[in-house]
Design an enzyme around this catalytic site. Structure first.
Site, short mmCIF file in Angstrom:
data_model
loop_
_atom_site.label_atom_id
_atom_site.label_comp_id
_atom_site.label_asym_id
_atom_site.label_seq_id
_atom_site.Cartn_x
_atom_site.Cartn_y
_atom_site.Cartn_z
N THR A 15 -6.98 12.74 -39.08
CA THR A 15 -7.24 11.49 -39.80
C THR A 15 -8.39 10.93 -39.36
O THR A 15 -8.99 10.36 -40.31
CB THR A 15 -6.23 10.58 -39.05
OG1 THR A 15 -4.84 11.19 -39.30
CG2 THR A 15 -6.22 8.98 -39.68
N ASP A 59 -5.73 19.41 -41.49
CA ASP A 59 -5.04 18.35 -40.88
C ASP A 59 -4.28 19.15 -39.74
O ASP A 59 -4.00 20.43 -39.82
CB ASP A 59 -3.67 18.19 -42.16
CG ASP A 59 -2.69 17.09 -41.43
OD1 ASP A 59 -2.50 16.13 -41.92
OD2 ASP A 59 -2.03 17.36 -40.29
N SER A 60 -4.12 18.52 -38.69
CA SER A 60 -3.68 19.27 -37.52
C SER A 60 -2.40 19.98 -37.33
O SER A 60 -1.90 20.83 -36.82
CB SER A 60 -3.80 18.60 -36.06
OG SER A 60 -2.72 17.67 -35.92
N THR A 91 -4.13 14.10 -34.40
CA THR A 91 -3.21 13.69 -33.32
C THR A 91 -1.86 14.37 -33.31
O THR A 91 -1.25 14.55 -32.20
CB THR A 91 -3.20 12.15 -33.14
OG1 THR A 91 -2.39 11.83 -34.39
CG2 THR A 91 -4.31 11.40 -33.22
N ASP A 92 -1.43 14.84 -34.38
CA ASP A 92 -0.11 15.34 -34.59
C ASP A 92 0.21 16.58 -33.44
O ASP A 92 1.11 16.63 -33.02
CB ASP A 92 0.28 15.79 -36.00
CG ASP A 92 0.39 14.58 -37.02
OD1 ASP A 92 0.51 13.64 -36.37
OD2 ASP A 92 0.80 14.71 -38.04
N THR A 167 1.89 14.19 -24.48
CA THR A 167 2.62 14.34 -25.43
C THR A 167 2.33 13.18 -26.33
O THR A 167 1.98 12.04 -26.24
CB THR A 167 4.14 14.49 -25.17
OG1 THR A 167 4.88 14.83 -26.06
CG2 THR A 167 4.46 13.17 -24.24
N GLN A 279 14.86 17.61 -21.86
CA GLN A 279 14.77 16.88 -22.74
C GLN A 279 14.47 15.45 -22.51
O GLN A 279 14.00 14.76 -23.41
CB GLN A 279 15.76 17.06 -23.96
CG GLN A 279 17.11 16.77 -23.50
CD GLN A 279 18.06 17.17 -24.97
OE1 GLN A 279 18.67 16.19 -25.26
NE2 GLN A 279 18.33 18.53 -24.93
N CYS A 280 14.47 14.99 -21.32
CA CYS A 280 14.11 13.70 -20.55
C CYS A 280 12.69 13.65 -20.78
O CYS A 280 11.86 14.62 -20.63
CB CYS A 280 14.45 13.50 -19.37
SG CYS A 280 16.45 13.50 -19.02
#
Ligand code: ASP
Length: 344
Positions: A15, A59-60, A91-92, A167, A279-280
Protein backbone atom coordinates in the site's frame (compact mmCIF):
# COMPACT_ATOMS: atom_id res chain seq x y z
CA UNK A 1 25.34 7.25 15.78
CA UNK A 2 28.25 6.40 13.50
CA UNK A 3 29.66 9.24 11.29
CA UNK A 4 27.13 8.61 8.53
CA UNK A 5 25.36 5.27 8.37
CA UNK A 6 24.70 3.63 5.03
CA UNK A 7 21.20 2.24 4.66
CA UNK A 8 19.84 0.22 1.76
CA UNK A 9 16.13 0.77 1.15
CA UNK A 10 14.46 -2.15 -0.63
CA UNK A 11 11.04 -1.67 -2.18
CA UNK A 12 8.86 -4.74 -2.76
CA UNK A 13 5.43 -3.06 -3.13
CA UNK A 14 2.45 -2.78 -0.79
CA UNK A 15 0.00 0.00 0.00
CA UNK A 16 2.80 2.42 0.83
CA UNK A 17 3.54 2.82 -2.87
CA UNK A 18 0.05 2.27 -4.29
CA UNK A 19 -2.35 4.51 -6.14
CA UNK A 20 -6.02 4.12 -7.08
CA UNK A 21 -6.58 2.81 -10.57
CA UNK A 22 -8.87 5.32 -12.27
CA UNK A 23 -11.02 2.67 -13.95
CA UNK A 24 -11.31 -0.07 -11.33
CA UNK A 25 -10.96 2.19 -8.25
CA UNK A 26 -8.72 -0.54 -6.72
CA UNK A 27 -5.29 0.15 -5.22
CA UNK A 28 -2.33 -1.09 -7.30
CA UNK A 29 1.45 -0.75 -6.81
CA UNK A 30 3.39 2.18 -8.33
CA UNK A 31 7.01 2.21 -9.39
CA UNK A 32 9.67 3.21 -6.89
CA UNK A 33 10.54 6.63 -8.35
CA UNK A 34 6.97 7.68 -7.97
CA UNK A 35 7.01 6.64 -4.31
CA UNK A 36 10.29 8.43 -3.59
CA UNK A 37 8.97 11.57 -5.26
CA UNK A 38 6.39 11.75 -2.48
CA UNK A 39 9.01 11.73 0.30
CA UNK A 40 11.46 14.60 -0.32
CA UNK A 41 12.21 14.45 3.43
CA UNK A 42 14.46 11.43 2.76
CA UNK A 43 17.13 13.86 1.53
CA UNK A 44 17.18 15.51 4.96
CA UNK A 45 18.03 12.31 6.84
CA UNK A 46 21.54 12.19 8.16
CA UNK A 47 22.27 8.76 6.63
CA UNK A 48 23.47 7.79 3.21
CA UNK A 49 20.47 6.07 1.65
CA UNK A 50 20.64 3.96 -1.48
CA UNK A 51 17.64 2.34 -3.14
CA UNK A 52 16.74 -0.85 -4.90
CA UNK A 53 13.42 -2.31 -5.90
CA UNK A 54 11.69 -5.44 -7.12
CA UNK A 55 11.40 -5.06 -10.88
CA UNK A 56 7.66 -5.30 -10.58
CA UNK A 57 6.38 -4.11 -7.17
CA UNK A 58 3.64 -6.38 -5.83
CA UNK A 59 0.77 -6.52 -3.42
CA UNK A 60 2.16 -8.63 -0.57
CA UNK A 61 -0.62 -11.20 -1.07
CA UNK A 62 1.52 -12.39 -3.98
CA UNK A 63 4.68 -12.84 -1.87
CA UNK A 64 6.19 -16.30 -1.78
CA UNK A 65 9.45 -18.23 -1.40
CA UNK A 66 11.03 -16.80 -4.58
CA UNK A 67 10.59 -13.27 -3.19
CA UNK A 68 12.02 -14.25 0.20
CA UNK A 69 15.03 -15.69 -1.59
CA UNK A 70 15.37 -12.51 -3.66
CA UNK A 71 15.31 -10.38 -0.51
CA UNK A 72 17.85 -12.59 1.26
CA UNK A 73 20.15 -12.43 -1.78
CA UNK A 74 19.91 -8.62 -1.98
CA UNK A 75 20.92 -8.42 1.68
CA UNK A 76 23.72 -10.94 1.19
CA UNK A 77 25.13 -9.10 -1.83
CA UNK A 78 25.07 -5.76 -0.02
CA UNK A 79 25.84 -6.94 3.51
CA UNK A 80 29.37 -5.60 3.81
CA UNK A 81 28.59 -2.29 2.07
CA UNK A 82 25.68 -1.23 4.28
CA UNK A 83 25.08 -0.72 7.98
CA UNK A 84 21.41 -1.57 7.80
CA UNK A 85 18.48 -2.52 5.57
CA UNK A 86 14.93 -1.17 5.45
CA UNK A 87 12.38 -3.19 3.48
CA UNK A 88 9.15 -1.63 2.23
CA UNK A 89 6.55 -4.37 2.10
CA UNK A 90 2.76 -4.72 2.10
CA UNK A 91 1.32 -5.23 5.53
CA UNK A 92 -0.88 -8.25 4.69
CA UNK A 93 1.96 -10.77 4.71
CA UNK A 94 4.70 -8.66 6.28
CA UNK A 95 4.77 -10.78 9.46
CA UNK A 96 5.31 -13.92 7.32
CA UNK A 97 8.13 -12.40 5.25
CA UNK A 98 9.80 -10.78 8.23
CA UNK A 99 9.60 -14.05 10.23
CA UNK A 100 10.96 -15.95 7.23
CA UNK A 101 13.91 -13.61 6.79
CA UNK A 102 14.73 -13.90 10.50
CA UNK A 103 15.39 -17.62 9.93
CA UNK A 104 17.05 -17.27 6.54
CA UNK A 105 19.63 -14.71 7.74
CA UNK A 106 21.97 -16.65 9.95
CA UNK A 107 24.46 -14.81 12.19
CA UNK A 108 22.88 -11.45 11.30
CA UNK A 109 24.63 -8.53 12.97
CA UNK A 110 22.91 -5.63 11.26
CA UNK A 111 19.37 -4.27 11.36
CA UNK A 112 16.84 -5.48 8.80
CA UNK A 113 13.65 -3.48 9.38
CA UNK A 114 10.39 -4.13 7.56
CA UNK A 115 7.85 -1.36 7.27
CA UNK A 116 4.94 -0.22 5.11
CA UNK A 117 1.77 1.75 5.64
CA UNK A 118 -1.99 1.52 5.89
CA UNK A 119 -2.55 4.52 3.61
CA UNK A 120 -0.64 5.16 0.37
CA UNK A 121 2.18 7.68 0.49
CA UNK A 122 0.21 10.08 -1.72
CA UNK A 123 -2.69 10.27 0.75
CA UNK A 124 -2.80 13.44 2.84
CA UNK A 125 -3.25 11.45 6.05
CA UNK A 126 -0.65 8.82 5.19
CA UNK A 127 1.28 6.94 7.86
CA UNK A 128 3.97 6.11 5.28
CA UNK A 129 6.37 8.94 6.01
CA UNK A 130 6.64 8.42 9.75
CA UNK A 131 6.98 4.67 9.33
CA UNK A 132 9.69 4.93 6.71
CA UNK A 133 11.69 7.78 8.22
CA UNK A 134 11.71 6.30 11.73
CA UNK A 135 12.61 2.84 10.38
CA UNK A 136 15.69 4.42 8.81
CA UNK A 137 16.49 6.14 12.12
CA UNK A 138 16.20 2.88 14.08
CA UNK A 139 18.34 1.11 11.48
CA UNK A 140 20.96 3.86 11.90
CA UNK A 141 21.29 3.63 15.69
CA UNK A 142 24.90 2.97 16.53
CA UNK A 143 26.81 2.17 19.70
CA UNK A 144 30.14 0.58 20.70
CA UNK A 145 31.26 0.69 17.07
CA UNK A 146 28.37 -1.39 15.69
CA UNK A 147 24.67 -1.16 14.87
CA UNK A 148 22.54 -1.43 18.02
CA UNK A 149 19.76 -3.45 16.37
CA UNK A 150 21.14 -6.73 15.05
CA UNK A 151 18.03 -8.65 14.12
CA UNK A 152 14.99 -8.59 11.81
CA UNK A 153 12.24 -6.25 13.03
CA UNK A 154 8.99 -4.66 11.98
CA UNK A 155 8.59 -0.95 12.64
CA UNK A 156 5.02 0.31 12.50
CA UNK A 157 3.06 3.13 14.13
CA UNK A 158 5.72 4.22 16.63
CA UNK A 159 6.67 0.67 17.70
CA UNK A 160 9.69 -1.46 16.90
CA UNK A 161 8.85 -5.17 17.17
CA UNK A 162 10.79 -8.41 16.87
CA UNK A 163 9.81 -9.69 13.41
CA UNK A 164 9.18 -13.30 14.34
CA UNK A 165 6.89 -12.29 17.23
CA UNK A 166 4.51 -10.23 15.12
CA UNK A 167 1.09 -10.76 13.65
CA UNK A 168 -1.15 -8.41 11.68
CA UNK A 169 -4.18 -7.70 13.85
CA UNK A 170 -5.94 -4.84 12.13
CA UNK A 171 -6.85 -4.16 8.51
CA UNK A 172 -7.82 -0.53 9.13
CA UNK A 173 -6.09 0.98 12.17
CA UNK A 174 -2.67 2.55 11.78
CA UNK A 175 -1.59 0.33 14.68
CA UNK A 176 -1.76 -2.82 12.56
CA UNK A 177 0.67 -5.20 14.28
CA UNK A 178 0.82 -6.94 17.62
CA UNK A 179 3.59 -8.82 19.38
CA UNK A 180 1.46 -10.81 21.80
CA UNK A 181 4.16 -12.77 23.56
CA UNK A 182 7.18 -10.46 23.53
CA UNK A 183 7.49 -6.80 24.56
CA UNK A 184 8.15 -4.02 22.05
CA UNK A 185 11.84 -3.57 21.30
CA UNK A 186 11.55 0.15 20.89
CA UNK A 187 9.27 3.12 20.77
CA UNK A 188 9.35 6.35 18.83
CA UNK A 189 8.39 9.41 20.86
CA UNK A 190 10.26 12.67 21.14
CA UNK A 191 13.30 10.41 21.34
CA UNK A 192 13.86 6.95 19.94
CA UNK A 193 13.70 4.61 22.88
CA UNK A 194 15.41 1.27 22.32
CA UNK A 195 14.98 -1.49 24.93
CA UNK A 196 18.54 -2.79 24.71
CA UNK A 197 17.83 -5.47 27.33
CA UNK A 198 15.24 -7.06 25.01
CA UNK A 199 17.23 -7.12 21.78
CA UNK A 200 18.41 -10.38 20.28
CA UNK A 201 21.90 -11.14 21.50
CA UNK A 202 23.52 -12.76 18.51
CA UNK A 203 26.67 -14.76 18.80
CA UNK A 204 29.54 -12.46 17.77
CA UNK A 205 31.64 -15.39 16.62
CA UNK A 206 29.04 -16.67 14.16
CA UNK A 207 29.57 -15.85 10.48
CA UNK A 208 26.78 -14.18 8.54
CA UNK A 209 25.28 -16.54 5.97
CA UNK A 210 22.07 -16.86 4.03
CA UNK A 211 19.89 -19.99 3.86
CA UNK A 212 17.87 -20.09 0.68
CA UNK A 213 16.80 -23.73 0.79
CA UNK A 214 13.11 -23.58 1.58
CA UNK A 215 10.53 -26.35 1.58
CA UNK A 216 6.82 -25.50 1.68
CA UNK A 217 5.46 -29.04 1.98
CA UNK A 218 3.46 -28.21 5.09
CA UNK A 219 -0.15 -27.74 6.06
CA UNK A 220 -1.88 -25.57 8.63
CA UNK A 221 -5.15 -26.69 10.19
CA UNK A 222 -7.12 -24.50 12.56
CA UNK A 223 -9.64 -26.65 14.42
CA UNK A 224 -13.15 -25.66 15.47
CA UNK A 225 -16.02 -27.42 17.26
CA UNK A 226 -18.16 -29.35 14.80
CA UNK A 227 -15.46 -29.86 12.15
CA UNK A 228 -16.43 -32.67 9.83
CA UNK A 229 -14.49 -35.92 9.69
CA UNK A 230 -14.26 -35.62 5.89
CA UNK A 231 -12.56 -32.23 6.13
CA UNK A 232 -10.06 -33.37 8.77
CA UNK A 233 -9.26 -36.52 6.80
CA UNK A 234 -8.71 -34.47 3.65
CA UNK A 235 -6.20 -32.24 5.46
CA UNK A 236 -4.30 -35.10 7.10
CA UNK A 237 -4.20 -37.07 3.86
CA UNK A 238 -3.13 -34.11 1.68
CA UNK A 239 -0.61 -35.59 -0.73
CA UNK A 240 3.06 -34.78 -0.19
CA UNK A 241 2.90 -32.82 3.06
CA UNK A 242 5.67 -33.47 5.56
CA UNK A 243 4.47 -31.34 8.47
CA UNK A 244 0.97 -30.45 9.63
CA UNK A 245 0.71 -27.54 12.05
CA UNK A 246 -2.45 -27.90 14.12
CA UNK A 247 -3.82 -24.73 15.67
CA UNK A 248 -5.39 -26.34 18.69
CA UNK A 249 -7.62 -24.98 21.43
CA UNK A 250 -6.18 -23.26 24.52
CA UNK A 251 -3.01 -24.89 25.78
CA UNK A 252 -2.97 -27.41 22.93
CA UNK A 253 -6.22 -29.36 23.23
CA UNK A 254 -8.35 -31.15 20.65
CA UNK A 255 -11.66 -33.10 20.55
CA UNK A 256 -11.32 -36.73 21.62
CA UNK A 257 -12.98 -38.72 18.83
CA UNK A 258 -11.66 -42.28 18.58
CA UNK A 259 -11.44 -42.13 14.79
CA UNK A 260 -9.30 -38.97 15.07
CA UNK A 261 -6.93 -40.56 17.57
CA UNK A 262 -6.52 -43.55 15.26
CA UNK A 263 -5.95 -41.30 12.24
CA UNK A 264 -3.36 -39.17 14.07
CA UNK A 265 -1.51 -42.31 15.21
CA UNK A 266 -1.54 -43.78 11.71
CA UNK A 267 -0.28 -40.58 10.04
CA UNK A 268 2.41 -40.06 12.70
CA UNK A 269 3.46 -43.69 12.15
CA UNK A 270 3.79 -42.94 8.43
CA UNK A 271 6.20 -40.09 9.26
CA UNK A 272 3.94 -37.03 9.16
CA UNK A 273 5.20 -34.54 11.74
CA UNK A 274 2.57 -32.73 13.80
CA UNK A 275 3.33 -29.33 15.30
CA UNK A 276 0.90 -28.10 17.95
CA UNK A 277 0.20 -24.39 18.28
CA UNK A 278 -2.47 -22.59 20.21
CA UNK A 279 -5.12 -20.57 18.44
CA UNK A 280 -5.14 -18.17 21.39
CA UNK A 281 -3.53 -14.80 20.68
CA UNK A 282 -1.38 -15.03 23.83
CA UNK A 283 0.06 -17.74 26.05
CA UNK A 284 1.58 -21.06 25.15
CA UNK A 285 1.03 -24.74 24.46
CA UNK A 286 1.43 -27.17 27.31
CA UNK A 287 0.95 -30.70 25.99
CA UNK A 288 -0.42 -33.05 28.64
CA UNK A 289 -1.86 -30.34 30.90
CA UNK A 290 -5.37 -31.54 29.98
CA UNK A 291 -6.51 -35.01 29.01
CA UNK A 292 -7.62 -33.52 25.70
CA UNK A 293 -4.02 -33.02 24.61
CA UNK A 294 -2.97 -36.54 25.63
CA UNK A 295 -3.06 -37.79 22.05
CA UNK A 296 -0.39 -35.28 21.09
CA UNK A 297 1.88 -36.69 23.77
CA UNK A 298 1.19 -40.19 22.48
CA UNK A 299 2.17 -39.33 18.88
CA UNK A 300 5.17 -37.27 20.07
CA UNK A 301 3.88 -34.11 18.43
CA UNK A 302 6.21 -31.11 18.33
CA UNK A 303 5.45 -28.35 20.85
CA UNK A 304 5.03 -24.95 19.20
CA UNK A 305 5.06 -23.18 22.59
CA UNK A 306 4.03 -19.53 21.99
CA UNK A 307 4.96 -19.21 18.31
CA UNK A 308 2.76 -17.00 16.19
CA UNK A 309 1.21 -18.68 13.18
CA UNK A 310 3.55 -16.67 10.97
CA UNK A 311 6.70 -17.70 12.83
CA UNK A 312 5.51 -21.28 13.02
CA UNK A 313 4.99 -21.49 9.26
CA UNK A 314 8.33 -19.76 8.60
CA UNK A 315 10.25 -21.99 11.01
CA UNK A 316 8.76 -25.10 9.40
CA UNK A 317 9.63 -23.95 5.86
CA UNK A 318 13.15 -23.16 7.05
CA UNK A 319 13.76 -26.43 8.92
CA UNK A 320 12.26 -28.60 6.17
CA UNK A 321 14.49 -26.71 3.74
CA UNK A 322 17.51 -27.70 5.85
CA UNK A 323 16.49 -31.33 5.32
CA UNK A 324 15.50 -31.73 8.94
CA UNK A 325 13.22 -34.70 9.73
CA UNK A 326 12.01 -36.78 12.69
CA UNK A 327 13.70 -36.21 16.04
CA UNK A 328 16.14 -33.72 14.53
CA UNK A 329 13.20 -31.59 13.35
CA UNK A 330 11.54 -31.76 16.76
CA UNK A 331 14.74 -30.78 18.57
CA UNK A 332 15.43 -27.83 16.29
CA UNK A 333 11.79 -26.73 16.32
CA UNK A 334 11.60 -26.74 20.08
CA UNK A 335 14.80 -24.68 20.28
CA UNK A 336 14.64 -20.91 20.42
CA UNK A 337 16.64 -20.14 17.26
CA UNK A 338 16.08 -16.41 16.74
CA UNK A 339 14.14 -15.19 19.76
CA UNK A 340 10.88 -16.43 18.25
CA UNK A 341 9.66 -18.52 21.19
CA UNK A 342 9.52 -18.48 24.96
CA UNK A 343 10.35 -21.81 26.49
CA UNK A 344 9.01 -22.63 29.92
N1 ASP B 1 -2.75 -5.44 0.28
C1 ASP B 1 -1.65 -4.61 0.73
C2 ASP B 1 -0.39 -5.45 0.74
O1 ASP B 1 -0.22 -6.23 1.62
C3 ASP B 1 -1.94 -4.09 2.08
C4 ASP B 1 -0.85 -3.20 2.67
O2 ASP B 1 0.20 -3.00 2.15
O3 ASP B 1 -1.09 -2.68 3.76
O4 ASP B 1 0.42 -5.32 -0.13
Amino acid sequence: MQMKTKILLIYTGGTIGMEKDYETQSLKPLDFDNLLGHIPELKLIDSEIKYTSFEKPIDSSDIGPEHWIRLARIIEQNYTDYDGFVILHGTDTMAYSASMLSFMLDGLKKPVIFTGSQLPVGDLRTDAKENLITSIHFASLWGDGRPLVREVCIYFEYRLLRANRTTKINAENFDAFASPNYPDLGESGIRLDLRKDLLWDCDDASEFSVNTLLDTRLGLMKIFPGMTRAYIEAQLNAPGIRVLIIEAFGSGNIFTYNWLNELLKRKAGEGLIFVINTQCAGGMVSIGQYETSGIFKEIRAVNGYDLTTEASVAKTIYLLGQGSTGEEFRKAYETNLRGEMTKA
